[in-house]
Design a protein around this motif. Structure first.
Motif, PDB file in Angstrom:
ATOM      1  N   ILE A   1      -1.926   1.925  -4.703  1.00  0.00           N
ATOM      2  CA  ILE A   1      -2.004   1.522  -3.298  1.00  0.00           C
ATOM      3  C   ILE A   1      -2.815   0.237  -3.138  1.00  0.00           C
ATOM      4  O   ILE A   1      -3.395  -0.031  -2.091  1.00  0.00           O
ATOM      5  CB  ILE A   1      -2.539   2.643  -2.394  1.00  0.00           C
ATOM      6  CG1 ILE A   1      -3.954   3.060  -2.783  1.00  0.00           C
ATOM      7  CG2 ILE A   1      -1.608   3.830  -2.415  1.00  0.00           C
ATOM      8  CD1 ILE A   1      -4.604   3.961  -1.734  1.00  0.00           C
TER       9      ILE A   1
ATOM     10  N   GLY B   1      -2.656   4.539   2.970  1.00  0.00           N
ATOM     11  CA  GLY B   1      -1.867   4.363   1.756  1.00  0.00           C
ATOM     12  C   GLY B   1      -2.050   5.536   0.800  1.00  0.00           C
ATOM     13  O   GLY B   1      -3.154   6.040   0.621  1.00  0.00           O
TER      14      GLY B   1
ATOM     15  N   THR C   1       0.810  -1.219   0.000  1.00  0.00           N
ATOM     16  CA  THR C   1       0.000   0.000   0.000  1.00  0.00           C
ATOM     17  C   THR C   1       0.845   1.270   0.000  1.00  0.00           C
ATOM     18  O   THR C   1       0.308   2.361  -0.184  1.00  0.00           O
ATOM     19  CB  THR C   1      -0.955  -0.004   1.202  1.00  0.00           C
ATOM     20  OG1 THR C   1      -0.223  -0.301   2.385  1.00  0.00           O
ATOM     21  CG2 THR C   1      -2.027  -1.071   1.025  1.00  0.00           C
TER      22      THR C   1
END
Length: 557
Positions: free
Chosen positions: A545, A462, A308
């Motif tokens: 992410i 993220g 992420t």
């Protein structure tokens, strides 16, 4: 191979019938490489040549761990929300999930002035929303005016990804200018993120309730899929748009999505998701728990663990609490947590132990492992110096008060309760009593906003931009610390408002060091999103992410 629609009840029944035997999975070759996936690459995408010609059609059954709660793009940080928004909306700019480079998407080109206070975008002329209305500069401006300024009367907060927004100017049908009250160097990346998914004008006229569960079919974007059916809290169907023909410029695949549809089925039980996959009932699942990874790989199926790439999975120490106001106590907590034992005991190699505030793959990452090292003797000494004395049961006390703290279990975080349980055992060794607040507690939502009820907050965020650290820790954004530290806010604002790239990197490094120097955070591990898939699933991908994207996905019949 034919695949019919399998609602959740049928999946659960099938899983029970086969007693969750991993051996029931497909035995065909082509297992994905989790190590490659964790580094942002995967055999799951771009494998048409190895598997044969791309095939169009079919429905993919995708099992999701949790139900979404809104389809308002700035709230896409919650992965069930983001997994839908990523597939029904497009963005002005595309960011490659591996190289993190930008290329045209809904915008054909763009320009930024020297101090990053003005951005000009030129738009593609041929894009339409799924309701047939055209994409133009007016509707793009309307999107960012809402995301950048919010609308409290309708229940919309300002996007945490858009800083210093001042307004827009529509130059002509295909040209829009965005202006900012201070430098906004992260804005270009923000235009590539789910938080800036472009919606139709009519969709933007609704209030927050219009984006809530039950209204998914009314949320209109320009993306390759449209939500055509919803059973609240249980299932949604994404159907491919036949007229879609504006994929990112760098995409080899142009035109409509390969799949006819994707059936999102909410399946909160880990055993049901894994059993459905290994028994051949489900095509693709999200949130393969660490303890289930081996079931997937030993069944010969694909496992993907993209990172992420943002603020690590961490415990934020609420320093405005009386106990945690003492730096030595916070430093003792940091030294008393053994993150490597956590990874070795609870997780797998797909969850590297954190060595800093940010993931090592994140932009601006600084290695602060020396200051985060596990050292229980140091922790005990610090608590001694702070006046906390061990009692007969080993738990420390001071002025008649025991050293008891509360951590919040976090349902979106992988194995949060297991994580906190082990940390509680580790901290007990240094004399700290760590209690765990259940995420389903009726008072949970209120408790996590009070540093006297929850002192250790379990979370992560993220984003592939330096601004991610501001999103997590600034007092006006997520404020994981419940902070009143003006110096920290100033450091974070420098990250988000400095046009010079090197100065901005330096500002991010300073903020990371400040967080660790002040023992405001205990970084735990670098968090991936872990997916399992059948071997006949090809081209599965994700954004920068790790949210799922189905545009390139196809099923080998």
């Amino acid at each position: 191979m034919s695949r019919s629609v399998r609602p959740l009840a049928a999946v659960a029944a099938a899983v029970s019938a086969v007693a969750l035997l991993a051996a029931c999975g497909s035995g065909s070759a082509g297992t994905g490489d989790a190590t490659d996936a964790a580094n942002g690459t995967s055999d799951a995408s771009g494998d048409a040549e190895a598997a044969g010609d791309v095939q169009t059609g079919g429905e993919l059954l995708y099992l999701e761990y949790q139900a979404y709660d809104t389809l308002y793009p700035p709230a896409s940080g919650f992965y069930p929300n983001g997994g839908l928004i990523a597939n029904i909306t497009d963005k002005l700019v595309f960011q490659d999930p591996v190289t993190l480079e930008f290329s045209p998407w809904l915008a054909t080109d763009w320009a930024m002035n020297d101090d990053a206070t003005e951005y000009t975008f030129n738009l593609r002329p041929d894009v339409t929303f799924s309701d047939g209305t055209p994409l133009d500069a007016e509707v793009v401006a309307k999107n960012f005016d809402l995301y950048g300024t919010g609308d409290p009367d309708r229940g919309f907060a300002v996007s945490e990804q858009i800083n210093n927004y001042a307004g827009s100017e529509v130059v002509d049908e295909d040209t829009v200018i965005f202006r900012f009250s201070a430098p906004a160097p992260g804005f270009l990346q923000a235009t590539s993120a789910n938080g800036a998914g472009i919606l139709s004008s009519a969709t933007l006229d609704g209030d927050a309730d219009a984006f809530a569960a039950g209204n998914a079919t009314n949320v209109v974007g320009t993306g390759p899929f449209v939500i055509t059916d919803e059973t609240v809290g249980a299932e949604l169907v994404l159907t491919a748009r036949e007229d879609y023909d504006w994929a990112p410029e760098e995409s080899e695949h142009q035109g409509r999505a390969y799949l006819d549809s994707v059936r999102f089925t909410v399946t909160p039980e880990d055993s049901v998701r894994i059993g459905a996959l290994t028994s051949g009932q489900a095509d693709l699942i999200r949130y393969v728990q660490a303890y289930d990874e081996e079931q997937v790989t030993s069944a010969g199926l694909q496992l993907f663990a993209p990172q992420t790439q943002g603020v690590n999975n961490s415990l934020s120490l609420r320093f405005t609490n009386e106990i945690l106001s003492d730096l030595k106590v916070r430093q003792a907590l940091v030294a008393g947590v053994n993150t490597q034992e956590l990874v070795d005991t609870v997780f797998t190699e797909n969850y590297p132990a954190a060595t800093g505030v940010l993931s090592h793959t994140a932009l601006g990452y600084v290695d602060l492992s020396d200051q985060l090292a596990y050292d229980p003797e140091k922790a005990k000494t610090l608590l001694d110096e702070a006046g906390w004395v061990p009692g007969a049961d080993g738990i420390r006390a001071k002025d008649g008060k025991t050293l008891t703290l509360v951590a919040s279990e976090a349902k979106p975080q992988p194995l949060s309760r297991d994580t906190l349980t082990l940390i509680s055992q580790q901290l007990k060794e240094i004399g700290v009593d760590l209690q765990i607040l259940a995420a389903d507690s009726g008072t949970y939502a209120t408790a996590i906003k009070d540093p006297n009820q929850v002192q250790l907050y379990h979370s992560m965020v993220g984003r592939t931009d330096l601004d991610v650290i501001k999103s997590q820790f600034h007092s006006k954004n997520r404020n994981a610390l419940l902070s009143n530290d003006a110096e920290l806010d100033s450091l974070l604002e420098a990250v988000a408002s400095t046009p010079d790239p090197q100065v901005r990197l330096d500002a991010s490094a300073a903020a990371q060091r400040y967080l660790v120097d002040n023992a405001y955070v205990i970084p735990l591990f670098e968090e991936p999103q872990v997916y399992g898939a059948q071997n006949y699933v090809h081209g599965f991908g994700w954004d920068s992410i790790a949210r799922p994207k189905f545009y390139d996905t196809w099923l080998e019949q």
